[in-house]
Design an enzyme around this catalytic site. Structure first.
Site, PDB file in Angstrom:
ATOM      1  CG  ASP A 111      -1.685   1.235   1.440  1.00  0.00           C
ATOM      2  OD1 ASP A 111      -2.393   1.641   0.499  1.00  0.00           O
ATOM      3  OD2 ASP A 111      -1.573   1.839   2.527  1.00  0.00           O
ATOM      4  CG  ASP A 139      -2.070   1.813   6.307  1.00  0.00           C
ATOM      5  OD1 ASP A 139      -2.189   1.508   5.101  1.00  0.00           O
ATOM      6  OD2 ASP A 139      -2.622   2.822   6.798  1.00  0.00           O
ATOM      7  CG  ASP A 166      -1.846   7.561   0.546  1.00  0.00           C
ATOM      8  OD1 ASP A 166      -1.775   8.789   0.608  1.00  0.00           O
ATOM      9  OD2 ASP A 166      -1.932   6.927  -0.528  1.00  0.00           O
TER      10      ASP A 166
END
Length: 220
Positions: free
Chosen positions: A9, A176, A11
């Site tokens: 991922d 995240d 961001d």
């Protein structure tokens, strides 16, 4: 194990981008004379792409239902203004998380294929990667508008595995959030999550990943 491919991922995993996303959001709201939102609110809205984030912000400040905003005139007015401001803001207040650059370099030296799979729109993804000199570190970049669907649909991950001839048992998804966990699982990959990103205010342990790593260097 020595992974043959790792999908990341963007961001909240590779780059802390929320300050400049909040800046662009509030730039847009000020442009129209609407109330501003807080950094904490923006952190909680990150994950499904900037269009969805803007919808949530407008729903909050206009005190309207999300579906009303999605179909209404305010979103149509705000989208090009946000686009202009976020293009200006990309890379201005974002920072790489600790050890990201060194770990990516080491993984590439080991022959591991690396990909970014994000729900951020491609024009913003490219700008953020260039701003932090990361573009050349990845063999594949999949943004939220690369395919007709986005995470948690595993299409971007499956595309990478097919492209490189890598079996899902030899690949890892690192993110995240619950969206990342679902994406990795939907592709049949192991999922490792970092606890410092944007998971809509929830602890990453609640996503039941295969592993929570406190630091990016644990990938080595």
């Amino acid at each position: 194990m020595n992974w043959k491919a790792i999908f990341f991922d963007l961001d909240g995993t590779l780059v802390q981008t929320s300050p400049e996303i909040a800046d662009a959001t509030n730039d847009t709201l000020r442009y129209f004379g609407w109330p501003e939102v807080s950094q904490a609110q923006v952190d909680g809205w990150i994950g499904q792409g900037t269009r969805e984030l803007l919808i949530l912000a407008l729903a909050h400040v206009k005190q309207k239902d999300v579906e009303q905003v999605r179909k209404g005139a305010h979103l149509k007015e705000a989208l090009p203004i946000f686009d202009r401001y976020y293009q200006q803001r990309c890379g201005t207040r974002s920072v790489l998380y600790p050890h990201v650059r060194e770990v990516l370099k080491t993984l590439r030296e080991r022959g591991c294929k690396l990909a970014v799979v994000t729900n951020k729109e491609g024009r913003y993804t490219d700008t953020v990667l260039k701003a932090h000199d990361l573009t050349d570190q990845f063999d594949l970049v999949v943004s939220g508008d690369t395919f007709s669907t986005k995470k948690p649909d595993p299409v971007g991950v499956l595309h990478g595995l097919s492209l490189w001839g890598v079996d899902k048992s030899e690949a890892l998804f690192v993110g995240d959030s619950s969206i990342d966990a679902a994406t990795g699982r939907n592709a049949g990959l192991q999922v490792w999550l970092l606890p410092y990103g944007y998971n809509m205010g929830q602890p990453v342990e609640a996503c039941q990943p295969d592993r929570v790593i406190a630091d990016f260097s644990e990938l080595l």
